[in-house]
Design an enzyme around this catalytic site. Sequence first.
Site, PDB file in Angstrom:
ATOM      1  CG  HIS B 191      -2.346   0.228   0.730  1.00 53.81           C
ATOM      2  ND1 HIS B 191      -3.051  -0.687   0.002  1.00 53.81           N
ATOM      3  CD2 HIS B 191      -3.111   1.340   0.805  1.00 53.81           C
ATOM      4  CE1 HIS B 191      -4.212  -0.163  -0.309  1.00 53.81           C
ATOM      5  NE2 HIS B 191      -4.275   1.067   0.152  1.00 53.81           N
ATOM      6  CD  GLU B 432      -7.998  -9.402 -12.199  1.00 57.09           C
ATOM      7  OE1 GLU B 432      -7.198  -8.692 -11.589  1.00 57.09           O
ATOM      8  OE2 GLU B 432      -9.075  -9.825 -11.715  1.00 57.09           O
ATOM      9  CG  ASP B 456      -3.893 -10.396 -10.359  1.00 59.22           C
ATOM     10  OD1 ASP B 456      -2.804 -10.604  -9.776  1.00 59.22           O
ATOM     11  OD2 ASP B 456      -4.912  -9.989  -9.778  1.00 59.22           O
ATOM     12  CB  CYS B 503      -7.299  -1.198 -16.019  1.00 57.51           C
ATOM     13  SG  CYS B 503      -7.699  -2.745 -15.235  1.00 57.51           S
TER      14      CYS B 503
END
Lengths: 94, 579
Positions: B191, B432, B456, B503
């Site tokens: 994060h 993904e 992914d 994306c």
Amino acid sequence: MVYQSASRQVTVVNPQGLHARPAHAVVTLASRFRSDIELVRDGEIADAKSILAILTLAAAQGSQLTLRARGEDAGEALEALTDLFAGGFGENGE
Amino acid sequence: MQTLQGIAVSPGVAIGEALIVGNEGFRIPRRLVVRDAVDEELQRFRSASAVVAAEIEHNRDTISSQIGEQYGAIFAAHLMMLQDPGLQRQVEQLIREQNYSPEYAVSQTLRRYAQVFQQLGNGNLAERAHDIFDIERALLRQLLGARREELSNLKSPVLVLAHSLSPTETALLDRQFVLGFVTEIGGAGGHTAIVAKALEIPAIVGVGSFLEQVSGGDSVIVDGDHGRVILQPDEATIDRYQKGAEDHRSLEVQLRGLRNLPAETTDGERLLLQANIEFPREVQSALARGADGIGLYRTEFLYLGLEQEPSELDHFQAYAEVVRAMGDRRVTIRTLDLGADKMGRQPQQEERNPDLGLRAIRLSLRNLPLFRTQLRAVLRASALGPVQVMFPLITTLQELRQAKMVLADAMEDLEESGEPFERQIPVGIMVETPATVMMLDQLLKEVDFISIGTNDLVQYTLAVDRGNSEVAERYQASDPAVLRLIDLTIRAAAAARVPVSVCGQMSGEVSYTMLLLGLGLRGFSVPPSAIPEIKRVCRSVSIPQCEVVARRAMQLYTAREVDNYVREELRKVAPELLR
């Protein structure tokens, strides 16, 4: 002034148990009353105006606690706190 | 001069002086106070407490206004712990009855609480031990008077070098003075990395242990484009980087002129160039660069840093802010994409392989109340402007149908309570996994759009964990196997007349833009900071030109060949974008 003493059974109903946010809510509410208020779990006693003491109880969902209060507004305090527990501290779960 | 390699998580180059933020171990003397001084020492403790309380309140307000109320709420509990009557009484007792110095009394008392929490063995409470240590540190800093140079109180530009920075610490960095940061630990998906990117500060994580080799004030170069940290660089290196920084600045000025121009190829093909965001306030960066919409609004931040699940209102406020700011431009909200392990809740059983475990849509479908809360908020936000909802990690048709059923339930609820929402809200999925690609003919019949999540897709296709340095080099978006899956996906979507975008990280990298256009992609969703460069490429090329590049690239055998080839092609049309 009438000196009261009272106790009630409550259950922790919210799924995450009595973690920081609910404990914060309990202390905030309890601190509005003049009475001494305690939470008792399996003989362990926590001051309901102390967040650290409440957290130390580590009460998970389903835990049975006894609320005890002594003081001029003991009845009122227990009433308010019982409602807070019953409402699951506003944390909904199923 | 010494060069260290880490993981580049936020691009850009910064040159400056080092500020070292250690995980300071305060040395606490077991000092006793003379009986006469007890009152004075008690007073010293009380005023330290008051100062720390004011600090916490200040942090709470800053965080609340910068990131959101939900984060600020953490500090309310913090403050209550500091002011806990039991804690205050115990410290004062130790000072009064044992004649302990306030420093020693504080340390003793707080460490005892921390220990109790750690021993309770419950994940949430073990976390609280960190809060206690935080409070201890803050009190000791006051008492010892050894105020280190505070991150929040900078007076001159610095590069922050730290063992680790929490997402909160990162979010609080003063962008005026913090030129960049480097941490010893951390990974690309963390994060802290995402926050750094949102703040647009050059950042490198996972450099490994190096802090003992640096002193505060040393000159340092942080090369966030390549993940390089250069300690005490020589003059030639500084010159080279300064020149690069100048070029970059003039490029930025040049690119700024593109803001109001459409993302359009030279032969007039209009593309959809949208932004990926994490925090509501990033919407301003997206708008400033002329994003056509939000192609990926990650919602994980709502679930992190909190112990309790976010309420419907928490969700709604975050979504409403973005939807209102974007006006008539579409906002794609992705539902929770976290693993159970990241949510602060203990998974039912330890997951040996969390990436293949209970995560993303699987977790949502297992926790319907949590999922429904999020969907209700998404739906309510759809009354404020064009919103679409996207489900992550859909691998089977059944999962898609279940997710849509929960959405339909949420609609029914809202209808009953008379809440407005858009009934025709477009529903899409992330592509993904190879399984998803193989089943697209069926999935496409039941969705309104799809978006390829390359990060992914690369991991699941190539069976590579990029956090594992033994195999990380195999993690390549340009691997022919990945390119074929992307190609199949774009073709299948075109045949079904379903809009498709990319994306993942790949769509924000300029060297792949021509290749993706050539494969037929017309929708890109990229970090706000990448919009101008991608737009620059799009406006420099024609579709037939890109189709030639794609055909050629698809015949190559290795990722390296593809990378070299597409870079050469980019050099022909926009050499200034190659770093």
